[in-house]
Design a protein around this motif. Structure first.
Motif, PDB file in Angstrom:
ATOM      1  N   SER A 296      22.845  44.757  14.977  1.00 36.45           N
ATOM      2  CA  SER A 296      22.271  44.164  16.189  1.00 36.45           C
ATOM      3  C   SER A 296      21.563  45.194  17.053  1.00 36.45           C
ATOM      4  O   SER A 296      20.683  44.858  17.843  1.00 36.45           O
ATOM      5  CB  SER A 296      23.361  43.453  16.997  1.00 36.45           C
ATOM      6  N   GLN A 297      21.940  46.469  16.899  1.00 43.00           N
ATOM      7  CA  GLN A 297      21.309  47.552  17.655  1.00 43.00           C
ATOM      8  C   GLN A 297      20.324  48.353  16.798  1.00 43.00           C
ATOM      9  O   GLN A 297      19.886  49.434  17.201  1.00 43.00           O
ATOM     10  CB  GLN A 297      22.384  48.497  18.205  1.00 43.00           C
ATOM     11  N   ASN A 298      20.022  47.836  15.614  1.00 43.57           N
ATOM     12  CA  ASN A 298      19.099  48.510  14.690  1.00 43.57           C
ATOM     13  C   ASN A 298      19.584  49.918  14.343  1.00 43.57           C
ATOM     14  O   ASN A 298      18.833  50.885  14.397  1.00 43.57           O
ATOM     15  CB  ASN A 298      17.681  48.568  15.266  1.00 43.57           C
ATOM     16  N   ARG A 299      20.852  50.024  13.980  1.00 45.19           N
ATOM     17  CA  ARG A 299      21.429  51.295  13.529  1.00 45.19           C
ATOM     18  C   ARG A 299      21.928  51.112  12.095  1.00 45.19           C
ATOM     19  O   ARG A 299      22.323  50.007  11.700  1.00 45.19           O
ATOM     20  CB  ARG A 299      22.605  51.730  14.402  1.00 45.19           C
ATOM     21  N   LYS A 332      25.991  53.226  20.589  1.00 44.55           N
ATOM     22  CA  LYS A 332      25.389  53.231  21.930  1.00 44.55           C
ATOM     23  C   LYS A 332      24.499  54.442  22.159  1.00 44.55           C
ATOM     24  O   LYS A 332      23.438  54.341  22.775  1.00 44.55           O
ATOM     25  CB  LYS A 332      26.484  53.202  22.995  1.00 44.55           C
ATOM     26  N   SER A 334      23.127  56.520  19.839  1.00 40.99           N
ATOM     27  CA  SER A 334      22.188  56.857  18.784  1.00 40.99           C
ATOM     28  C   SER A 334      20.788  56.393  19.169  1.00 40.99           C
ATOM     29  O   SER A 334      20.610  55.558  20.053  1.00 40.99           O
ATOM     30  CB  SER A 334      22.591  56.198  17.462  1.00 40.99           C
ATOM     31  N   ASN A 335      19.821  56.934  18.460  1.00 43.97           N
ATOM     32  CA  ASN A 335      18.435  56.524  18.683  1.00 43.97           C
ATOM     33  C   ASN A 335      18.106  55.296  17.842  1.00 43.97           C
ATOM     34  O   ASN A 335      18.810  54.975  16.884  1.00 43.97           O
ATOM     35  CB  ASN A 335      17.491  57.678  18.326  1.00 43.97           C
ATOM     36  N   GLU A 336      17.041  54.629  18.192  1.00 44.52           N
ATOM     37  CA  GLU A 336      16.587  53.454  17.453  1.00 44.52           C
ATOM     38  C   GLU A 336      16.415  53.795  15.981  1.00 44.52           C
ATOM     39  O   GLU A 336      15.727  54.762  15.622  1.00 44.52           O
ATOM     40  CB  GLU A 336      15.254  52.973  18.034  1.00 44.52           C
ATOM     41  N   GLY A 337      17.063  53.015  15.102  1.00 44.09           N
ATOM     42  CA  GLY A 337      16.974  53.250  13.667  1.00 44.09           C
ATOM     43  C   GLY A 337      17.823  54.392  13.161  1.00 44.09           C
ATOM     44  O   GLY A 337      17.727  54.765  11.986  1.00 44.09           O
ATOM     45  N   ASP A 357      26.785  61.083  14.548  1.00 41.40           N
ATOM     46  CA  ASP A 357      25.493  60.454  14.818  1.00 41.40           C
ATOM     47  C   ASP A 357      24.450  61.529  15.097  1.00 41.40           C
ATOM     48  O   ASP A 357      24.784  62.686  15.331  1.00 41.40           O
ATOM     49  CB  ASP A 357      25.584  59.486  16.008  1.00 41.40           C
ATOM     50  N   GLY A 359      22.134  61.197  17.601  1.00 42.71           N
ATOM     51  CA  GLY A 359      21.571  60.596  18.805  1.00 42.71           C
ATOM     52  C   GLY A 359      21.220  61.597  19.878  1.00 42.71           C
ATOM     53  O   GLY A 359      20.844  62.738  19.605  1.00 42.71           O
TER      54      GLY A 359
END
Length: 457
Positions: A296-299, A332, A334-337, A357, A359
């Motif tokens: 849902s967060q694109n991770r 939370k 991390s960066n997009e993708g 992570d 991020g």
């Protein structure tokens, strides 16, 4: 009728650009003068016939001498011009112009010796006054003081020695046996008002900081108040630091009470009944939820918990909560993708689980506070939702199992959280002797959570 054109108004050059132009001019002058001197020397030696100007050694010697002399002149110039450079930086900062240069520190040892410290401090102090003739110390206006005493907001003013020179009635201040005013606020050791002021004195002319949930006394004591605190710093002024306190006790107390219930009453923090479990089985109970959160967060969530790992002594529900908290944090921040990688390995008599992570990461000074109750860094409060109790609870759970939890991070490089659990074989006898209780694993108390001893490995 003749039309007279208005002369174009020349745009003012920013003060911050002055030094680069000045230094370019000085370097040009140094190089030009050195070239002139070298030319004169060559001319004199040629006319006098003292040296053979056709000899390559002569020209090599002149080039080396020219470069060495120019370098020496530049070194002398920088040494002489350094106070002037610091004075320009100080003026640019107090003027309010945007600049990447840090303000000069008047407390440098050599400036204290030669008197330049007073010059810089005077610049900073004059910038804070409306007029040069303004008195340095003024008695508070009676009407203003009465008005501040009627507010619900605490006001405290500290001088450059960090001494309280004014406070209104709402400020949590008491006077000790020496007659000194003491601020009654319980900051964390690594993120206190005093430490922040020390850092400002080294690096800043103007600065502001915010702290949330700062109590005036320990939990459980009568009439305990909890504040949001804002501090404003202005280098070199009589009222160098102004502290404003907003009483948020009514808002924060219910959450504090809830956490006390979790910390002191929940079974996983009191003493889980431990059983032989596999990490893969524990994670399977939350696997679907974790994958859904990541997607849902694109991770991209990658979990590698080999079946070959030894079993651990654990309460499955509690350890599942630790997994959930650490993975949720990684998502939370991390960066997009971005990828979150969960792995495990054997370390002595323990199995260590890592959640990594790539991020935004954290500065080093934040890490010691991560596992404190309700702690959230200033940046995370602004960008990421949360309560700040997940890591606090995770630490309690892990340590109640006889393990430890750690964090490593670097800004813009990501973070790695890791926790250990004892292998079942290493503690099986102790568990049998204690009817699967964790009491045999807790070898000494740390006092980290009140009324609950925890093992620190």
């Amino acid at each position: 009728m003749a039309v007279t054109e208005e002369p174009a108004v020349k745009k003012a050059v920013p003060m911050r650009d002055y030094w680069s132009r000045f230094e370019t001019q000085m370097i040009s002058i140094i190089i030009a003068m050195q070239c002139v001197i070298t030319f004169l020397v060559i001319t004199i030696l040629t006319l006098s016939g003292i040296v053979d100007t056709l000899n390559p050694v002569f020209w090599l010697t002149m080039v080396v001498m020219t470069c060495a002399t120019a370098g020496a002149n530049y070194f002398i110039y920088r040494h002489i011009a350094e106070p002037f450079y610091d004075l320009v930086r100080a003026v640019v900062h107090v003027s309010g112009e945007q600049t990447t240069k840090t303000p000069p520190n008047p407390n440098i040892h050599r400036y204290e010796e030669d008197g330049f410290k007073q010059i810089l401090q005077t610049v900073y102090e004059l910038a804070s006054h409306d007029s040069i003739g303004e008195p340095q110390v003024a008695a508070p206006d009676p009407i203003l003081a009465k008005g501040l005493d009627q507010t619900k907001t605490g006001i405290i003013i500290l001088n450059s020695e960090k001494q309280i020179i004014y406070n209104n009635k709402r400020a949590p201040v008491h006077i000790n046996t020496k007659g000194e005013k003491i601020l009654d606020l319980l900051f964390s050791d690594n993120d206190s008002l005093s430490a922040w002021i020390d850092e400002c004195e080294k690096r800043s002319v103007h600065a502001e900081e915010v702290w949330s949930r700062v109590p005036d006394r320990p939990a459980g004591e009568k009439n305990r108040r909890i504040y949001d605190v804002v501090a404003s710093y202005q280098k070199g002024t009589t009222a160098e630091t102004v502290v404003t306190l907003f009483d948020r006790t009514l808002s924060y107390s219910p959450e504090e009470d809830d956490l006390d219930f979790i910390s002191f009453a929940a079974h996983e923090l009191r003493g889980p009944h431990l059983h032989e479990e596999t990490l893969a089985t524990i994670y399977d109970s939350i696997k679907d939820d974790m994958q859904l959160r990541a997607a849902s967060q694109n991770r991209l969530l990658i979990v590698n918990l080999p079946d070959t790992l030894p079993t651990v002594a654990a309460d499955a529900n509690s350890v599942g909560e630790v997994f959930s908290n650490l993975i949720d944090n990684a998502i939370k921040y991390s960066n997009e993708g971005g990828q979150i990688v969960v792995t495990a390995d054997v370390v002595g008599n323990f199995v260590e689980v890592s959640v990594k992570d790539r991020g935004i990461g954290m500065p080093v000074n934040v890490i010691p506070n991560l596992f404190h109750k309700f702690y959230r860094s200033h940046r995370s409060r602004e960008t990421v939702a949360g309560t700040g109790i997940g890591l606090y609870i995770s630490k309690a759970i892990v340590e109640s199992h006889g393990g430890i939890i750690t964090a490593r991070s670097a800004e813009r490089e990501g973070s790695t959280f890791a926790f250990t659990l004892p292998t079942y074989d290493s503690v099986a006898e102790k568990l049998k002797a204690g009817d699967n209780s964790n009491q045999q694993l807790i070898e000494h108390g740390s006092g980290w959570i009140r009324n609950h001893s925890l093992y620190r490995g």
